[in-house]
Write a protein that holds these residues in place. Sequence first.
Motif, PDB file in Angstrom:
ATOM      1  N   GLY A  95       0.771  -1.258   0.086  1.00 15.53           N
ATOM      2  CA  GLY A  95      -0.169  -0.114   0.060  1.00 15.53           C
ATOM      3  C   GLY A  95       0.779   1.306  -0.028  1.00 15.53           C
ATOM      4  O   GLY A  95       1.880   1.126   0.211  1.00 15.53           O
ATOM      5  N   ILE A  96       0.387   2.281  -0.382  1.00 15.84           N
ATOM      6  CA  ILE A  96       0.927   3.837  -0.160  1.00 15.84           C
ATOM      7  C   ILE A  96       0.240   4.572   0.723  1.00 15.84           C
ATOM      8  O   ILE A  96      -0.974   4.601   1.095  1.00 15.84           O
ATOM      9  CB  ILE A  96       1.209   4.032  -1.775  1.00 15.84           C
ATOM     10  N   GLU A  97       0.903   5.425   1.581  1.00 10.78           N
ATOM     11  CA  GLU A  97       0.580   6.691   2.137  1.00 10.78           C
ATOM     12  C   GLU A  97       1.103   7.755   1.520  1.00 10.78           C
ATOM     13  O   GLU A  97       2.079   7.834   0.913  1.00 10.78           O
ATOM     14  CB  GLU A  97       0.798   6.538   3.405  1.00 10.78           C
ATOM     15  N   VAL A  98       0.023   8.946   1.512  1.00 12.62           N
ATOM     16  CA  VAL A  98       0.653  10.281   0.897  1.00 12.62           C
ATOM     17  C   VAL A  98       0.093  11.408   2.045  1.00 12.62           C
ATOM     18  O   VAL A  98      -0.820  11.092   2.545  1.00 12.62           O
ATOM     19  CB  VAL A  98      -0.157  10.526  -0.451  1.00 12.62           C
ATOM     20  N   ALA A  99       1.131  12.236   2.091  1.00 17.16           N
ATOM     21  CA  ALA A  99       0.943  13.491   2.904  1.00 17.16           C
ATOM     22  C   ALA A  99       1.281  14.676   1.963  1.00 17.16           C
ATOM     23  O   ALA A  99       2.361  14.642   1.349  1.00 17.16           O
ATOM     24  CB  ALA A  99       1.551  13.262   4.375  1.00 17.16           C
ATOM     25  N   LEU A 100       0.458  15.781   2.279  1.00 20.15           N
ATOM     26  CA  LEU A 100       0.835  16.924   1.442  1.00 20.15           C
ATOM     27  C   LEU A 100       1.089  18.000   2.208  1.00 20.15           C
ATOM     28  O   LEU A 100       0.620  18.139   3.267  1.00 20.15           O
ATOM     29  CB  LEU A 100      -0.387  17.161   0.500  1.00 20.15           C
ATOM     30  N   THR A 101       1.887  18.659   1.795  1.00 18.66           N
ATOM     31  CA  THR A 101       2.564  20.047   2.476  1.00 18.66           C
ATOM     32  C   THR A 101       2.381  21.124   1.459  1.00 18.66           C
ATOM     33  O   THR A 101       3.183  21.255   0.476  1.00 18.66           O
ATOM     34  CB  THR A 101       3.756  19.828   3.079  1.00 18.66           C
ATOM     35  N   VAL A 102       1.579  22.094   1.975  1.00 19.97           N
ATOM     36  CA  VAL A 102       1.476  23.299   1.159  1.00 19.97           C
ATOM     37  C   VAL A 102       1.995  24.477   1.828  1.00 19.97           C
ATOM     38  O   VAL A 102       1.996  24.859   2.711  1.00 19.97           O
ATOM     39  CB  VAL A 102      -0.313  23.695   1.081  1.00 19.97           C
ATOM     40  N   ASN A 103       2.713  25.452   1.034  1.00 18.82           N
ATOM     41  CA  ASN A 103       3.674  26.638   1.496  1.00 18.82           C
ATOM     42  C   ASN A 103       3.083  27.599   0.442  1.00 18.82           C
ATOM     43  O   ASN A 103       3.590  27.606  -0.752  1.00 18.82           O
ATOM     44  CB  ASN A 103       4.855  26.302   1.536  1.00 18.82           C
ATOM     45  N   ILE A 104       2.478  28.580   0.930  1.00 19.65           N
ATOM     46  CA  ILE A 104       1.943  29.732   0.093  1.00 19.65           C
ATOM     47  C   ILE A 104       2.354  31.036   0.734  1.00 19.65           C
ATOM     48  O   ILE A 104       1.878  31.730   1.699  1.00 19.65           O
ATOM     49  CB  ILE A 104       0.366  29.990  -0.039  1.00 19.65           C
ATOM     50  N   PRO A 105       3.680  31.418   0.567  1.00 24.53           N
ATOM     51  CA  PRO A 105       4.402  32.569   1.164  1.00 24.53           C
ATOM     52  C   PRO A 105       3.503  33.822   1.045  1.00 24.53           C
ATOM     53  O   PRO A 105       2.769  34.011   0.011  1.00 24.53           O
ATOM     54  CB  PRO A 105       5.736  32.771   0.355  1.00 24.53           C
ATOM     55  N   GLY A 106       3.403  34.340   2.214  1.00 23.82           N
ATOM     56  CA  GLY A 106       2.726  35.741   2.227  1.00 23.82           C
ATOM     57  C   GLY A 106       1.260  35.576   2.447  1.00 23.82           C
ATOM     58  O   GLY A 106       0.524  36.807   2.646  1.00 23.82           O
ATOM     59  N   LEU A 107       0.673  34.572   2.727  1.00 23.87           N
ATOM     60  CA  LEU A 107      -0.737  34.252   2.866  1.00 23.87           C
ATOM     61  C   LEU A 107      -0.986  33.692   3.972  1.00 23.87           C
ATOM     62  O   LEU A 107      -0.353  33.143   4.620  1.00 23.87           O
ATOM     63  CB  LEU A 107      -1.434  33.319   1.596  1.00 23.87           C
ATOM     64  N   ASP A 108      -2.168  34.573   4.551  1.00 22.59           N
ATOM     65  CA  ASP A 108      -2.464  34.059   5.950  1.00 22.59           C
ATOM     66  C   ASP A 108      -2.900  32.757   6.072  1.00 22.59           C
ATOM     67  O   ASP A 108      -3.486  32.178   5.142  1.00 22.59           O
ATOM     68  CB  ASP A 108      -3.719  34.947   6.639  1.00 22.59           C
ATOM     69  N   LYS A 109      -2.548  32.102   7.169  1.00 18.01           N
ATOM     70  CA  LYS A 109      -2.937  30.720   7.510  1.00 18.01           C
ATOM     71  C   LYS A 109      -4.289  30.022   7.381  1.00 18.01           C
ATOM     72  O   LYS A 109      -4.665  29.126   6.480  1.00 18.01           O
ATOM     73  CB  LYS A 109      -2.252  30.119   8.775  1.00 18.01           C
ATOM     74  N   PRO A 110      -5.185  31.026   7.768  1.00 18.03           N
ATOM     75  CA  PRO A 110      -6.864  30.492   7.658  1.00 18.03           C
ATOM     76  C   PRO A 110      -7.091  30.645   6.003  1.00 18.03           C
ATOM     77  O   PRO A 110      -7.805  29.693   5.739  1.00 18.03           O
ATOM     78  CB  PRO A 110      -7.518  31.480   8.311  1.00 18.03           C
ATOM     79  N   THR A 111      -6.637  31.458   5.549  1.00 19.77           N
ATOM     80  CA  THR A 111      -6.898  31.499   3.854  1.00 19.77           C
ATOM     81  C   THR A 111      -6.323  30.289   3.049  1.00 19.77           C
ATOM     82  O   THR A 111      -6.920  29.715   2.225  1.00 19.77           O
ATOM     83  CB  THR A 111      -6.583  32.885   3.245  1.00 19.77           C
TER      84      THR A 111
END
Length: 140
Positions: A95-111
């Motif tokens: 099986g595989i497991e996947v995790a994503l990490t998103v980095n949007i510089p300058g954008l507030d965390k809630p948005t």
Amino acid sequence: MPILYTTKASATGGRAGRAVSENGVLDVTLTVPKELGGDGATGTNPEQLFAAGYSACFLGALKFVAGKEKVKIPEDTTVSATVGIGPRDDGTGFGIEVALTVNIPGLDKPTAEKLAAAAHIVCPYSHAMRTSTEVPVAVV
């Protein structure tokens, strides 16, 4: 579902071989990682290719939903996909497991979190992983 684009790639040699797209743009040497019993030779593997495809697709989905929300996504935004492989608990395969990490510089965390959640719905890789999409297998 109307199909807008179709492509094809083929592999020879399994995990220690070669994979090529039908147009020849993708042409990679496949090697088995040491962790899976390989010799550590230079090359790539299906998990790396999946991670690259998923991260690129998810970033595209992120840009799509941001555009609908009129939010500017900076050029240096990144999506990283971590893909792991291991034996399934049922002992019948892997099986595989996947995790994503998103980095949007300058954008507030809630948005950023709102956009990432929406992208997770839009992204076809996410949809396939979430729904266990059936894959027909034909032997010719």
